[in-house]
Motif scaffolding. Structure first.
Motif, short mmCIF file in Angstrom:
data_model
loop_
_atom_site.label_atom_id
_atom_site.label_comp_id
_atom_site.label_asym_id
_atom_site.label_seq_id
_atom_site.Cartn_x
_atom_site.Cartn_y
_atom_site.Cartn_z
N VAL A 115 -19.65 0.12 -28.15
CA VAL A 115 -21.18 0.49 -28.62
C VAL A 115 -21.89 -0.07 -27.51
N ASN A 116 -21.21 -1.01 -26.31
CA ASN A 116 -21.99 -1.00 -25.26
C ASN A 116 -21.22 -0.52 -24.14
N ARG A 117 -20.82 0.81 -24.18
CA ARG A 117 -20.46 0.77 -23.23
C ARG A 117 -20.95 1.50 -21.92
N GLU A 118 -22.66 1.96 -22.71
CA GLU A 118 -23.31 2.57 -21.34
C GLU A 118 -23.44 1.46 -20.12
N GLN A 119 -23.89 -0.01 -21.14
CA GLN A 119 -24.15 -0.98 -20.20
C GLN A 119 -23.59 -2.15 -19.54
N ILE A 120 -21.57 -1.54 -20.14
CA ILE A 120 -21.24 -2.92 -19.28
C ILE A 120 -19.52 -1.53 -18.97
N SER A 121 -20.40 -0.13 -18.29
CA SER A 121 -19.02 1.13 -17.79
C SER A 121 -18.95 0.17 -16.35
N SER A 122 -19.60 -0.16 -15.58
CA SER A 122 -19.64 -0.43 -13.85
C SER A 122 -18.28 -1.67 -14.15
N ALA A 123 -18.14 -2.98 -15.49
CA ALA A 123 -17.46 -3.43 -15.37
C ALA A 123 -15.91 -2.77 -15.94
N MET A 124 -16.36 -2.29 -16.64
CA MET A 124 -14.77 -1.92 -18.30
C MET A 124 -13.61 -1.52 -16.51
N PRO A 125 -13.85 -0.78 -15.29
CA PRO A 125 -12.76 -0.93 -14.94
C PRO A 125 -11.59 -1.96 -14.07
N GLU A 126 -12.72 -2.61 -14.56
CA GLU A 126 -12.66 -3.98 -13.37
C GLU A 126 -11.41 -5.27 -14.21
N ILE A 127 -12.41 -4.52 -15.81
CA ILE A 127 -11.37 -5.62 -16.83
C ILE A 127 -10.30 -4.50 -17.57
N GLY A 128 -9.73 -2.93 -17.36
CA GLY A 128 -8.44 -2.80 -17.17
C GLY A 128 -8.95 -1.82 -18.61
N LEU A 129 -10.33 -1.11 -18.69
CA LEU A 129 -10.77 -0.11 -19.87
C LEU A 129 -11.37 0.20 -19.34
N GLU A 130 -10.73 1.96 -19.90
CA GLU A 130 -11.70 3.22 -19.77
C GLU A 130 -12.02 3.59 -21.94
N VAL A 131 -12.88 4.35 -21.73
CA VAL A 131 -13.75 5.06 -22.85
C VAL A 131 -12.27 6.37 -22.84
#
Length: 169
Positions: free
Chosen positions: A138-154
């Motif tokens: 749901v919040n992927r837009e707001q946290i998009s910059s942090a996602m690669p750092e925590i090992g996630l991608e959509v």
């Protein structure tokens, strides 16, 4: 026994091959639906033909099962003193022990049991931590910059489909 067939890999498909394959697919789908409709009609007729007889047979089976079960329960100590099953002329009867399960005692709820476990036996209380995937999506837009750092991608898969136009018969 099923036959093994190798699947031919098709490359460099022409427009004519594409049109012919789509046409063959549509014809095969229509034929498949027609055959299934005929089968469904025949199954329905067969079910109707035997419905009354099957209902009577079901009643006989249920009544007979209850009689045999009641007799077995009333004579448990005699019939099943040595084994949990008994071979008869018509088959084997017996009792199966189910898998162990927990059940709350009268007057207790699972919530009450949980509270008592927290006090008396805390090692038997689970605490499950897991990523909140729904909230992350749901919040992927707001946290998009942090996602690669925590090992996630959509990711979103894309699958091919054919939706045929159906004509009424």
């Amino acid at each position: 026994m099923t036959k093994r067939t190798s699947k031919k890999v098709v490359n460099n498909v022409t427009v004519d091959q594409y049109n012919e394959a789509l046409s063959e697919y549509a014809v095969a789908d229509a034929r498949e639906q027609k055959i299934n409709a005929v089968l469904d009609e025949q199954f329905t007729k067969l079910r109707e033909k035997y419905a009354d007889e099957l209902a009577k047979i079901g009643e006989v089976k249920n009544t007979s099962f209850e009689v045999v079960q009641r007799y077995s329960e009333e004579n448990y100590d005699v019939l099943f003193a040595k084994k949990k099953s008994l071979e008869t002329t018509h088959g084997i009867i017996g009792f199966r022990t189910g898998t162990p399960k927990l059940k709350t005692k009268k007057g207790f709820t699972w919530a009450a049991v949980l509270e008592l476990l927290k006090v008396k036996l805390p090692t038997y209380v689970r605490v499950k931590e897991e990523p909140n995937k729904e909230l992350l999506l749901v919040n992927r837009e707001q946290i998009s910059s942090a996602m690669p750092e925590i090992g996630l991608e959509v990711v979103q898969d894309e699958t091919f489909f054919i939706e045929l136009k159906k004509e009424d018969a």
